[in-house]
Design an enzyme around this catalytic site. Structure first.
Site, PDB file in Angstrom:
ATOM      1  N   GLY A 217     -17.325 202.465  39.802  1.00  0.00           N
ATOM      2  CA  GLY A 217     -16.659 202.915  38.456  1.00  0.00           C
ATOM      3  C   GLY A 217     -15.117 202.934  38.723  1.00  0.00           C
ATOM      4  O   GLY A 217     -14.564 202.059  39.358  1.00  0.00           O
TER       5      GLY A 217
ATOM      6  N   ARG B  92      -3.084 187.017  42.914  1.00  0.00           N
ATOM      7  CA  ARG B  92      -3.534 185.817  43.247  1.00  0.00           C
ATOM      8  C   ARG B  92      -2.938 185.383  44.531  1.00  0.00           C
ATOM      9  O   ARG B  92      -1.808 184.696  44.446  1.00  0.00           O
ATOM     10  CB  ARG B  92      -3.560 184.822  42.116  1.00  0.00           C
ATOM     11  CG  ARG B  92      -4.734 184.970  41.076  1.00  0.00           C
ATOM     12  CD  ARG B  92      -6.007 184.825  41.545  1.00  0.00           C
ATOM     13  NE  ARG B  92      -6.861 185.045  40.637  1.00  0.00           N
ATOM     14  CZ  ARG B  92      -7.384 186.157  39.921  1.00  0.00           C
ATOM     15  NH1 ARG B  92      -7.215 187.288  40.475  1.00  0.00           N
ATOM     16  NH2 ARG B  92      -8.285 186.144  38.985  1.00  0.00           N
TER      17      ARG B  92
ATOM     18  N   ASP C  25     -16.953 182.621  33.661  1.00  0.00           N
ATOM     19  CA  ASP C  25     -16.038 183.595  33.466  1.00  0.00           C
ATOM     20  C   ASP C  25     -16.225 184.594  32.318  1.00  0.00           C
ATOM     21  O   ASP C  25     -15.697 185.918  32.473  1.00  0.00           O
ATOM     22  CB  ASP C  25     -14.853 182.993  33.401  1.00  0.00           C
ATOM     23  CG  ASP C  25     -14.154 182.127  34.836  1.00  0.00           C
ATOM     24  OD1 ASP C  25     -15.244 181.992  35.578  1.00  0.00           O
ATOM     25  OD2 ASP C  25     -13.358 181.848  34.964  1.00  0.00           O
TER      26      ASP C  25
ATOM     27  N   GLY D 246     -14.241 198.782  41.712  1.00  0.00           N
ATOM     28  CA  GLY D 246     -15.564 198.006  41.688  1.00  0.00           C
ATOM     29  C   GLY D 246     -16.757 198.443  41.244  1.00  0.00           C
ATOM     30  O   GLY D 246     -16.523 199.285  39.856  1.00  0.00           O
TER      31      GLY D 246
ATOM     32  N   ASN E 220      -3.900 191.689  38.732  1.00  0.00           N
ATOM     33  CA  ASN E 220      -4.628 190.299  39.091  1.00  0.00           C
ATOM     34  C   ASN E 220      -4.049 189.660  40.217  1.00  0.00           C
ATOM     35  O   ASN E 220      -3.738 188.265  40.011  1.00  0.00           O
ATOM     36  CB  ASN E 220      -4.756 189.695  37.703  1.00  0.00           C
ATOM     37  CG  ASN E 220      -6.141 189.105  37.244  1.00  0.00           C
ATOM     38  OD1 ASN E 220      -6.933 188.840  38.387  1.00  0.00           O
ATOM     39  ND2 ASN E 220      -6.604 189.153  36.146  1.00  0.00           N
TER      40      ASN E 220
ATOM     41  N   GLU F 206      -6.635 185.682  30.791  1.00  0.00           N
ATOM     42  CA  GLU F 206      -5.926 186.212  29.358  1.00  0.00           C
ATOM     43  C   GLU F 206      -6.808 185.801  28.339  1.00  0.00           C
ATOM     44  O   GLU F 206      -7.161 186.546  27.511  1.00  0.00           O
ATOM     45  CB  GLU F 206      -4.708 185.669  29.187  1.00  0.00           C
ATOM     46  CG  GLU F 206      -3.670 186.332  30.016  1.00  0.00           C
ATOM     47  CD  GLU F 206      -3.553 185.309  31.616  1.00  0.00           C
ATOM     48  OE1 GLU F 206      -2.643 185.938  32.467  1.00  0.00           O
ATOM     49  OE2 GLU F 206      -4.116 184.283  31.615  1.00  0.00           O
TER      50      GLU F 206
ATOM     51  N   LYS G  89      -9.423 200.656  39.145  1.00  0.00           N
ATOM     52  CA  LYS G  89     -11.031 200.045  39.492  1.00  0.00           C
ATOM     53  C   LYS G  89     -11.387 200.214  40.797  1.00  0.00           C
ATOM     54  O   LYS G  89     -10.617 199.942  42.011  1.00  0.00           O
ATOM     55  CB  LYS G  89     -10.882 198.739  39.074  1.00  0.00           C
ATOM     56  CG  LYS G  89     -10.543 198.519  37.633  1.00  0.00           C
ATOM     57  CD  LYS G  89     -10.367 197.265  37.193  1.00  0.00           C
ATOM     58  CE  LYS G  89      -8.917 196.423  37.707  1.00  0.00           C
ATOM     59  NZ  LYS G  89      -8.700 195.293  37.194  1.00  0.00           N
TER      60      LYS G  89
ATOM     61  N   ASP H  86     -11.636 190.996  34.091  1.00  0.00           N
ATOM     62  CA  ASP H  86     -10.877 190.679  32.644  1.00  0.00           C
ATOM     63  C   ASP H  86     -11.797 191.348  31.389  1.00  0.00           C
ATOM     64  O   ASP H  86     -11.721 191.833  30.492  1.00  0.00           O
ATOM     65  CB  ASP H  86     -11.127 189.257  32.504  1.00  0.00           C
ATOM     66  CG  ASP H  86     -10.283 188.440  33.522  1.00  0.00           C
ATOM     67  OD1 ASP H  86      -9.222 189.007  33.748  1.00  0.00           O
ATOM     68  OD2 ASP H  86     -10.679 187.373  33.810  1.00  0.00           O
TER      69      ASP H  86
END
Length: 317
Positions: free
Chosen positions: A229, A167, A293, A226, A165, A35, A224, A257
């Site tokens: 594009g 995880r 990051d 990668g 996102n 974030e 997405k 991000d």
């Protein structure tokens, strides 16, 4: 305020003397969180962003808060938690395509966030709410907080941008799939990767995934793929926007991000969707060019130079 985002940012320790932690005897200390990475990307592009979170009432937490403030992000809704510590993680960058992360965040200050921590008047000032699938994975109270902040956003006319996102280390696959689908159904703009779409729906075809997300209720889906594009989908159109080539990926962490920051920036600037995704591709590519990051996230001039040669020719081709 243009954007408000909510989630955990942690201390990042990266080995310096060796890429492997088992042999490292010195580490660099930075900060990282999806974030705030997005928030930094937006402030560098000239937008006003507020961050909602908790950090430990410890030296790491105070340093983190000072750093985020120094990047131009409003931290007036970030609280110091006396009963829990600031989370941290270790990042091993073995190569540009081999990065390993080890979290030490269980019971962290951010995981104690609850709906009572939300200030509706503050959130209502923004145009967009940015959320990820990381925050609801931290604890039950964080999940409840995300559901509540979505309710507040909807009641006050904010557009909700959701990056799944995923995880897998943070929760079970069953719970992750259930919650990500729940939030996707509440979001206006969704930014999944193809792998995340496959995890959520069991499909691999990009066009099928785009339609499935639209069927959930999203107005815009940006999928997405990668470095290649990204696709964008609305009820009226679908298009693929090619990515920008870079010679070497130095550190891929944070590219997604950066992509999200590019999307929101383009939407705030009221660009056509094709140009929104083009900007997002460029910011994501630039994020991979520096170790860290968020360190590679560009300002407007850097972004302009990267996207166009002096003649104005698109260098993504």
């Amino acid at each position: 305020m243009d954007v408000v985002t909510i989630g955990e940012t942690m201390v990042v320790l990266t080995p310096e003397s060796s890429p492997l932690m088992r042999y490292a005897h010195s580490y660099s200390r930075k900060f990282g969180g999806a974030e705030t990475n997005v928030a930094f990307g937006l402030t560098r592009l000239g937008h006003q962003v507020g961050w909602i979170s908790k950090v430990g009432d410890d030296e790491f937490g105070k340093s983190l808060l000072s750093f985020v403030r120094g990047e131009g992000v409003d931290v007036s809704e970030v609280k110091l938690e006396k009963t829990a510590q600031t989370g941290l993680y270790f990042k091993e960058v073995r190569s540009g395509d081999n990065v390993r992360v080890q979290y030490y965040r269980k019971g962290s200050a951010a995981s104690t966030m609850s709906p009572s921590d939300l200030n509706e008047a503050y959130i209502a000032k923004a145009k967009y709410l940015h959320i990820t699938g990381i925050t609801p994975a931290l604890s039950e109270s964080c999940y409840e907080t995300i559901i509540r902040v979505i309710e507040i956003a909807k009641a006050n006319g904010l557009k909700i941008v959701f990056d799944p996102n995923l995880r897998k280390k943070l929760w079970s696959e069953e719970q992750a799939r259930k919650v990500l689908l729940e939030i996707a159904a509440l979001a206006d703009i969704i930014l999944p990767g193809v792998d995340e779409g496959t995890f959520m729906f069991g499909e691999t075809d990009p066009e099928t995934l785009g339609q499935l997300f639209l069927d959930q209720g999203a107005q815009v889906v940006i999928l997405k793929t990668g470095a290649k594009g990204a696709y964008y989908f609305t009820k009226d159109e679908m298009q693929f926007v090619p990515g920008f080539k870079v010679k070497t990926v130095i550190d891929p962490v944070g590219a997604g991000d950066g992509f999200a920051a590019g999307v929101i920036s383009g939407l705030l600037d009221e660009l056509p969707l094709e140009e929104v995704v083009k900007r997002a591709n460029a910011v994501g590519a630039l994020a991979t060019q520096v170790v860290g990051d968020f360190e590679g996230l560009p300002d407007r001039e850097e972004l302009r130079q990267f996207m166009c040669e002096p003649t104005g020719e698109d260098i993504s081709r």
